[in-house]
Design a protein around this motif. Structure first.
Motif, PDB file in Angstrom:
ATOM      1  N   ALA A  46      -5.863  -1.355  -6.741  1.00 43.45           N
ATOM      2  CA  ALA A  46      -6.824  -0.946  -5.716  1.00 43.45           C
ATOM      3  C   ALA A  46      -8.260  -1.193  -6.174  1.00 43.45           C
ATOM      4  O   ALA A  46      -8.529  -1.353  -7.362  1.00 43.45           O
ATOM      5  N   LYS A  47      -9.165  -1.192  -5.211  1.00 44.17           N
ATOM      6  CA  LYS A  47     -10.590  -1.337  -5.524  1.00 44.17           C
ATOM      7  C   LYS A  47     -11.147   0.006  -5.971  1.00 44.17           C
ATOM      8  O   LYS A  47     -10.857   1.045  -5.378  1.00 44.17           O
ATOM      9  N   VAL A  48     -11.941  -0.046  -7.033  1.00 49.54           N
ATOM     10  CA  VAL A  48     -12.556   1.152  -7.606  1.00 49.54           C
ATOM     11  C   VAL A  48     -14.040   0.889  -7.836  1.00 49.54           C
ATOM     12  O   VAL A  48     -14.461  -0.262  -7.941  1.00 49.54           O
ATOM     13  N   THR A  49     -14.806   1.962  -7.918  1.00 42.70           N
ATOM     14  CA  THR A  49     -16.231   1.837  -8.188  1.00 42.70           C
ATOM     15  C   THR A  49     -16.580   2.715  -9.383  1.00 42.70           C
ATOM     16  O   THR A  49     -16.268   3.905  -9.395  1.00 42.70           O
ATOM     17  N   TYR A  50     -17.207   2.093 -10.361  1.00 46.08           N
ATOM     18  CA  TYR A  50     -17.645   2.781 -11.578  1.00 46.08           C
ATOM     19  C   TYR A  50     -19.159   2.821 -11.642  1.00 46.08           C
ATOM     20  O   TYR A  50     -19.836   1.914 -11.153  1.00 46.08           O
ATOM     21  N   LEU A  51     -19.666   3.857 -12.266  1.00 52.14           N
ATOM     22  CA  LEU A  51     -21.079   3.956 -12.621  1.00 52.14           C
ATOM     23  C   LEU A  51     -21.067   4.310 -14.094  1.00 52.14           C
ATOM     24  O   LEU A  51     -20.767   5.443 -14.479  1.00 52.14           O
ATOM     25  N   GLY A  52     -21.291   3.316 -14.944  1.00 50.18           N
ATOM     26  CA  GLY A  52     -21.127   3.503 -16.380  1.00 50.18           C
ATOM     27  C   GLY A  52     -19.666   3.778 -16.680  1.00 50.18           C
ATOM     28  O   GLY A  52     -18.787   3.040 -16.220  1.00 50.18           O
TER      29      GLY A  52
END
Length: 176
Positions: free
Chosen positions: A108-114
């Protein structure tokens, strides 16, 4: 400068507010602090916590820089991509997701910030969910990061379990 926290709703709905750099002393951005503002790009150097819906409705936010000190992200801090809610999501959330991988497997698509897993993107209604591969470098999973998906399997690649935000798995029990 001695500002360490931006309070709950401090700039909520200030459509003309467009800042790019926060005070170096700032550590915490409280719930809905910058919701509905006109921020486009933001350097979050030194920020340790961003709480619930802090940037909800700040659709102009496209760039977030220097997240290395970030430890905690609250529920829907940058919005939701769920059908009917995506119009309130930041452009950053809409445009920075990546396909989670494990070896040659795609998920699946995921979003990371650091090192913080901020969000897992939902799939279309009636579409079989893809597995979610959580990076070994993940230190924290944001509050409600998994809330907009149903019946997906998450695989934690690392040996050190991340910390979990409130209802990181949408109110489901935490993995064992």
């Amino acid at each position: 400068n001695s500002v360490s926290k931006i309070g709950v709703g401090a700039f909520f709905g200030c459509r003309s507010l467009n800042i790019t750099k926060l005070p170096s002393s700032l550590k915490v951005i409280e719930m809905q602090s910058f919701a509905g503002t006109a921020i486009v790009s933001l350097d979050i150097s030194g920020i340790e916590a961003i709480y619930n819906q802090a940037f909800w409705g700040t659709t102009t936010l496209t760039t977030i820089k220097n997240p290395d000190s970030l430890k905690t992200v609250g529920s829907y801090a940058f919005g939701s991509l769920l059908q009917g809610e995506a119009s309130n999501a930041t452009a950053w959330l809409r445009n920075t997701s990546e396909v989670s991988t494990w070896g040659n497997k795609e998920g699946a698509k995921v979003t990371y910030l650091g090192d913080v897993l901020v969000y897992v993107s939902p799939v279309g209604i009636g579409t079989k969910p893809l597995p979610i591969y959580v990076k070994s470098t993940t230190k924290t999973i944001a509050g409600q990061a998994f809330s907009d998906i149903d019946n997906a399997m998450a695989y934690f690649i690392g040996t050190t379990p991340p910390t979990y935000g409130t209802n990181a798995f949408g109110g489901m029990s935490e993995p064992t």
